[in-house]
Design a protein around this motif. Structure first.
Motif, PDB file in Angstrom:
ATOM      1  N   LYS A   2       0.837  -1.191   0.000  1.00 40.95           N
ATOM      2  CA  LYS A   2       0.000   0.000   0.000  1.00 40.95           C
ATOM      3  C   LYS A   2       0.876   1.246   0.000  1.00 40.95           C
ATOM      4  O   LYS A   2       1.981   1.253   0.560  1.00 40.95           O
ATOM      5  N   GLU A   3       0.372   2.313  -0.606  1.00 49.09           N
ATOM      6  CA  GLU A   3       1.112   3.577  -0.627  1.00 49.09           C
ATOM      7  C   GLU A   3       1.164   4.213   0.749  1.00 49.09           C
ATOM      8  O   GLU A   3       2.054   5.035   1.022  1.00 49.09           O
ATOM      9  N   VAL A   4       0.203   3.922   1.598  1.00 50.28           N
ATOM     10  CA  VAL A   4       0.200   4.418   2.975  1.00 50.28           C
ATOM     11  C   VAL A   4       0.060   3.215   3.899  1.00 50.28           C
ATOM     12  O   VAL A   4      -0.914   2.473   3.833  1.00 50.28           O
ATOM     13  N   GLU A   5       1.059   3.023   4.726  1.00 48.76           N
ATOM     14  CA  GLU A   5       1.067   1.910   5.669  1.00 48.76           C
ATOM     15  C   GLU A   5       0.858   2.456   7.075  1.00 48.76           C
ATOM     16  O   GLU A   5       1.449   3.464   7.457  1.00 48.76           O
ATOM     17  N   GLN A   6       0.001   1.772   7.824  1.00 54.30           N
ATOM     18  CA  GLN A   6      -0.324   2.248   9.167  1.00 54.30           C
ATOM     19  C   GLN A   6      -0.216   1.102  10.143  1.00 54.30           C
ATOM     20  O   GLN A   6      -0.654  -0.024   9.849  1.00 54.30           O
ATOM     21  N   ASP A   7       0.375   1.361  11.298  1.00 51.31           N
ATOM     22  CA  ASP A   7       0.405   0.363  12.367  1.00 51.31           C
ATOM     23  C   ASP A   7      -1.038  -0.031  12.685  1.00 51.31           C
ATOM     24  O   ASP A   7      -1.843   0.825  13.029  1.00 51.31           O
ATOM     25  N   PRO A  14      -4.306   3.261  29.194  1.00 48.80           N
ATOM     26  CA  PRO A  14      -5.105   3.788  30.306  1.00 48.80           C
ATOM     27  C   PRO A  14      -5.406   5.256  30.086  1.00 48.80           C
ATOM     28  O   PRO A  14      -4.667   5.975  29.392  1.00 48.80           O
ATOM     29  N   GLU A  15      -6.496   5.695  30.658  1.00 45.23           N
ATOM     30  CA  GLU A  15      -6.886   7.104  30.582  1.00 45.23           C
ATOM     31  C   GLU A  15      -5.737   7.983  31.073  1.00 45.23           C
ATOM     32  O   GLU A  15      -5.070   7.675  32.059  1.00 45.23           O
ATOM     33  N   GLY A  16      -5.476   9.077  30.337  1.00 44.90           N
ATOM     34  CA  GLY A  16      -4.410   9.997  30.703  1.00 44.90           C
ATOM     35  C   GLY A  16      -3.092   9.722  30.011  1.00 44.90           C
ATOM     36  O   GLY A  16      -2.185  10.549  30.063  1.00 44.90           O
ATOM     37  N   ALA A  17      -2.970   8.584  29.354  1.00 44.00           N
ATOM     38  CA  ALA A  17      -1.724   8.229  28.681  1.00 44.00           C
ATOM     39  C   ALA A  17      -1.516   9.078  27.435  1.00 44.00           C
ATOM     40  O   ALA A  17      -2.463   9.647  26.875  1.00 44.00           O
ATOM     41  N   ILE A  18      -0.274   9.150  26.990  1.00 48.26           N
ATOM     42  CA  ILE A  18       0.057   9.763  25.701  1.00 48.26           C
ATOM     43  C   ILE A  18       0.026   8.654  24.653  1.00 48.26           C
ATOM     44  O   ILE A  18       0.641   7.610  24.821  1.00 48.26           O
ATOM     45  N   VAL A  19      -0.706   8.933  23.584  1.00 45.48           N
ATOM     46  CA  VAL A  19      -0.855   7.941  22.516  1.00 45.48           C
ATOM     47  C   VAL A  19      -0.074   8.411  21.295  1.00 45.48           C
ATOM     48  O   VAL A  19      -0.104   9.585  20.933  1.00 45.48           O
ATOM     49  N   SER A  20       0.627   7.492  20.669  1.00 47.20           N
ATOM     50  CA  SER A  20       1.359   7.784  19.438  1.00 47.20           C
ATOM     51  C   SER A  20       0.857   6.865  18.328  1.00 47.20           C
ATOM     52  O   SER A  20       0.883   5.655  18.455  1.00 47.20           O
ATOM     53  N   LEU A  21       0.357   7.478  17.266  1.00 47.56           N
ATOM     54  CA  LEU A  21      -0.133   6.730  16.109  1.00 47.56           C
ATOM     55  C   LEU A  21       0.753   7.077  14.919  1.00 47.56           C
ATOM     56  O   LEU A  21       1.112   8.249  14.731  1.00 47.56           O
ATOM     57  N   ASN A  22       1.083   6.080  14.106  1.00 46.74           N
ATOM     58  CA  ASN A  22       2.093   6.310  13.079  1.00 46.74           C
ATOM     59  C   ASN A  22       1.705   5.730  11.726  1.00 46.74           C
ATOM     60  O   ASN A  22       1.032   4.708  11.647  1.00 46.74           O
ATOM     61  N   CYS A  23       2.185   6.412  10.690  1.00 49.55           N
ATOM     62  CA  CYS A  23       2.013   5.942   9.316  1.00 49.55           C
ATOM     63  C   CYS A  23       3.278   6.250   8.543  1.00 49.55           C
ATOM     64  O   CYS A  23       3.990   7.213   8.865  1.00 49.55           O
ATOM     65  N   THR A  24       3.512   5.459   7.503  1.00 50.52           N
ATOM     66  CA  THR A  24       4.550   5.792   6.533  1.00 50.52           C
ATOM     67  C   THR A  24       3.913   5.802   5.157  1.00 50.52           C
ATOM     68  O   THR A  24       2.886   5.147   4.928  1.00 50.52           O
ATOM     69  N   SER A  69      11.637  11.455   5.664  1.00 47.29           N
ATOM     70  CA  SER A  69      11.534  10.031   5.975  1.00 47.29           C
ATOM     71  C   SER A  69      10.159   9.454   5.630  1.00 47.29           C
ATOM     72  O   SER A  69       9.906   8.266   5.855  1.00 47.29           O
ATOM     73  N   LYS A  70       9.264  10.305   5.092  1.00 45.29           N
ATOM     74  CA  LYS A  70       7.920   9.892   4.695  1.00 45.29           C
ATOM     75  C   LYS A  70       7.195   9.256   5.888  1.00 45.29           C
ATOM     76  O   LYS A  70       6.663   8.137   5.789  1.00 45.29           O
ATOM     77  N   TYR A  71       7.176   9.990   6.970  1.00 46.56           N
ATOM     78  CA  TYR A  71       6.630   9.494   8.225  1.00 46.56           C
ATOM     79  C   TYR A  71       5.602  10.486   8.744  1.00 46.56           C
ATOM     80  O   TYR A  71       5.828  11.689   8.764  1.00 46.56           O
ATOM     81  N   ILE A  72       4.449   9.941   9.154  1.00 50.62           N
ATOM     82  CA  ILE A  72       3.348  10.766   9.670  1.00 50.62           C
ATOM     83  C   ILE A  72       2.987  10.259  11.056  1.00 50.62           C
ATOM     84  O   ILE A  72       2.868   9.037  11.244  1.00 50.62           O
ATOM     85  N   SER A  73       2.806  11.168  11.985  1.00 52.74           N
ATOM     86  CA  SER A  73       2.452  10.755  13.343  1.00 52.74           C
ATOM     87  C   SER A  73       1.323  11.610  13.889  1.00 52.74           C
ATOM     88  O   SER A  73       1.165  12.766  13.490  1.00 52.74           O
ATOM     89  N   LEU A  74       0.575  11.017  14.785  1.00 55.55           N
ATOM     90  CA  LEU A  74      -0.435  11.755  15.551  1.00 55.55           C
ATOM     91  C   LEU A  74      -0.216  11.417  17.016  1.00 55.55           C
ATOM     92  O   LEU A  74      -0.151  10.242  17.382  1.00 55.55           O
TER      93      LEU A  74
END
Lengths: 110, 114
Positions: A2-7, A14-24, A69-74
């Motif tokens: 795929k042209e866009v790959e996502q974890d 848990p509530e209050g945590a920092i979440v990291s979402l990533n794509c290339t 690096s063609k990297y996208i994060s949220l």
């Protein structure tokens, strides 16, 4: 491939945590990058939009694009149970159709 | 702010029947897209229209057709429905030169083919 790959997740935090979402992505022609949030059986809701490399912040959400690096994060700070949803990254060029990642399902436990 | 409107929101059809889905883009948006999202899948692009002309075509089956009308609303016509056509169908709209080059999605039409 795929042209866009996502974890794919799923991701449970848990509530209050920092979440990291990533794509290339692989297509150098992509000009803009979005994150959509999709609750079950609903339409994708635009969360963040970025046009260039760098960071963009909106409340608890930060979108990051690294074109070299063609990297996208949220990043989601102080995550809430209401953040539980599927998060889709997407990339586009001009008026062309968006190319989506496969989505990451996030569950924030109270 | 006005959003993309889709109708109907839910539709149940039998195999081999036809279905028509409607999309009303955000006012002054000039481009409309149709996407299909199967269970657990990401949205797949079907077809798009710019200023009432077909502008791009994705994985749209030959059994499907679409058009955009003079008031910019669009209709997706689906014939000879198959069980595999059961999915969420999204419409999105876009306005070029707005400073935020992105697509806004409607709430979707959930189609169930029995």
């Amino acid at each position: 491939q795929k042209e866009v790959e996502q974890d794919p997740g799923p991701l449970s935090v848990p509530e209050g945590a920092i979440v990291s979402l990533n794509c290339t992505y692989s297509n150098s022609a992509f000009q803009y990058f979005m994150w959509y949030r999709q609750y079950s059986r609903k339409g994708p809701e635009l969360l963040m939009y970025t046009y260039s490399s760098g960071n963009k912040e909106d409340g608890r959400f930060t979108a990051q694009v690294d074109k070299s690096s063609k990297y996208i994060s949220l990043f989601i700070r102080d995550s809430q149970p209401s953040d539980s949803a599927t998060y889709l990254c997407a990339s586009g060029t001009g008026r062309r159709a968006l190319t989506f990642g496969s989505g990451t399902r996030l569950q924030v436990q109270p | 702010a006005a959003g993309v409107i889709q109708s109907p929101r839910h539709l149940i059809k039998e195999k081999r029947e036809t279905a028509t889905l409607k999309c009303y883009p955000i006012p002054r948006h000039d481009t409309v897209y149709w996407y299909q999202q199967g269970p657990g899948q990401d949205p797949q692009f079907l077809i798009s229209f710019y200023e009432k002309m077909q502008s791009d075509k994705g994985s749209i089956p030959d059994r499907f057709s679409a058009q955009q009308f003079s008031d910019y609303h669009s209709e997706l016509n689906m014939s000879s429905l198959e069980l595999g056509d059961s999915a969420l169908y999204f419409c999105a709209s876009y306005k070029g030169g707005s400073g935020q080059e992105t697509q806004y999605f409607g709430p979707g039409t959930r189609l169930l083919v029995l």
